[in-house]
Design an enzyme around this catalytic site. Structure first.
Site, PDB file in Angstrom:
ATOM      1  CG  HIS A 243      -1.633  -1.296   1.508  1.00 13.45           C
ATOM      2  ND1 HIS A 243      -2.814  -1.399   0.819  1.00 13.45           N
ATOM      3  CD2 HIS A 243      -1.709  -2.244   2.429  1.00 13.45           C
ATOM      4  CE1 HIS A 243      -3.457  -2.648   1.058  1.00 13.45           C
ATOM      5  NE2 HIS A 243      -2.469  -3.004   2.204  1.00 13.45           N
TER       6      HIS A 243
HETATM    7  O1  RIB Z   1      -5.390   0.036   4.615  1.00 11.19           O
HETATM    8  C1  RIB Z   1      -3.836   0.027   4.338  1.00 11.19           C
HETATM    9  C2  RIB Z   1      -3.262   1.235   5.310  1.00 11.19           C
HETATM   10  O2  RIB Z   1      -3.538   0.958   6.601  1.00 11.19           O
HETATM   11  C3  RIB Z   1      -1.745   0.908   4.929  1.00 11.19           C
HETATM   12  O3  RIB Z   1      -1.300   2.234   5.337  1.00 11.19           O
HETATM   13  C4  RIB Z   1      -1.398   0.332   6.499  1.00 11.19           C
HETATM   14  O4  RIB Z   1      -0.123   0.571   6.797  1.00 11.19           O
HETATM   15  C5  RIB Z   1      -2.387   0.804   7.175  1.00 11.19           C
HETATM   16  O5  RIB Z   1      -1.808   1.869   7.796  1.00 11.19           O
END
Ligand code: RIB
Ligand code: CA
Length: 313
Positions: A243
């Site tokens: 992500h």
């Molecule tokens: O949903 C994914 C996000 O939430 C990413 O940034 C992960 O590190 C959590 O913070």
């Protein structure tokens, strides 16, 4: 090309760790002025610990790291140990940090830096809940016009939620903060689950990390091997979705991403859909097009960049 001078706001988190490592491995494009920590994946004490461990892993004990908000603006903290493990950085065994946290509070660092640096010269890279950034904007409204851009990982449209049926984790943890940021008028680039779920660390890609034979390559391979369990089980994914590294990769090679300038608003009241990013992808309203909402990427180019840069550390 002009360098991006950035502040990384983060809740490490294995994927945050890879995003920070990518930024620190890319001095031609990115100048990291500081790292501000927020409660999210795990409580603040652990996100502040993890951020410093990552800087030391990258050989950057000089990087200023600040501790920020320990809870969302208007609700109890929700964490994600079920995804990231008890420490938030499960997988590798890394030494406890030796470098200290810096004074002042992260929110004061954000405000002070934006007031001190030339207008429009600083990009905020948000990898966790938007509490610190929203608090800075509320306490010092004058900084909004001084921010070049906010590039954030958060939200979802076609992919819907990963923490509730409707909401992505970062937005869900602090929907009030997200609402402040999305209504701020600041240029925003959003990396939602729609694109990050296409940045999967498949086995060959993880083998490439491990094949570096470096402390960083090995640690990243161990992080993704831990972090992938949740998504493999829930979505049947081919690997861990990276992500947060989509945020730093955007600064280096924006051309590998594609998206639309659309209206995105945040659900802040309904218990059923709290934290949902209501993205007008099809332009059915005349609401202001306040965000560049990224929907796709060239995954091979992304991992090629990531592997090449991490090998430098
Ligand atoms: O949903 C994914 C996000 O939430 C990413 O940034 C992960 O590190 C959590 O913070
Ligand atoms: Ca994160």
């Amino acid at each position: 090309m002009k360098k991006h001078r950035i502040i990384i706001d983060t809740d490490p988190g294995q994927d945050d760790a890879v995003a920070i490592l990518l930024a620190l491995a890319s001095p031609e494009e990115i100048d990291v002025l500081g790292i501000t920590c927020v409660a999210g994946n795990v409580p603040l004490e652990l996100t502040s610990r993890n951020a410093r461990m990552i800087c030391e892993l990258a050989g950057r004990p000089d990087m200023p790291v600040y501790s920020g908000c320990d809870r969302p603006l208007g609700r109890e903290l929700v964490t994600a140990e079920h995804v990231h493990g008890k420490t938030g950085l499960d997988g590798p065994t890394l030494p406890e940090p030796q470098m200290p946290l810096q004074e002042p509070h992260a929110v004061d660092f954000i405000i002070g830096t934006l007031r001190a640096e030339p207008e429009g010269s600083i990009t905020l890279c948000a990898l966790g809940p938007l509490t610190n950034i929203a608090k800075a904007l509320t306490r010092a409204p004058d900084i909004a016009g001084r921010i070049r851009e906010i590039v954030l990982m958060g939200g979802a449209y076609f992919e819907v939620g990963n923490i509730t049926p409707a909401a992505e984790f970062n937005i869900y943890v602090d929907p009030q903060a997200a609402d402040i940021v999305f209504k701020s008028g600041i240029p925003i680039v959003v990396m939602p689950l729609d694109v990050t779920h296409r940045a999967l660390v498949t086995a060959p890609r993880n083998d490439a990390f491990r094949a570096m034979g470096t402390a960083v390559g090995t640690a990243v391979a161990q992080m993704t091997e831990f972090f992938e369990r949740f998504d493999k089980e829930k979505y049947g994914s081919a690997g861990a979705p990276l992500h947060d590294p989509c945020v730093t990769a955007w600064l280096i090679r924006p051309e590998i991403f594609s998206g639309r300038q659309i209206n995105v608003e945040i659900e802040t009241t309904s218990e059923l859909t709290l934290g949902m990013t209501v993205a007008d992808w099809w332009g059915v309203t005349d609401r202001p097009r306040n965000a560049l909402f990224i929907g796709d990427l060239d995954a091979d180019a992304f991992f090629g960049l990531l592997t090449e840069r991490l090998a430098r550390l």
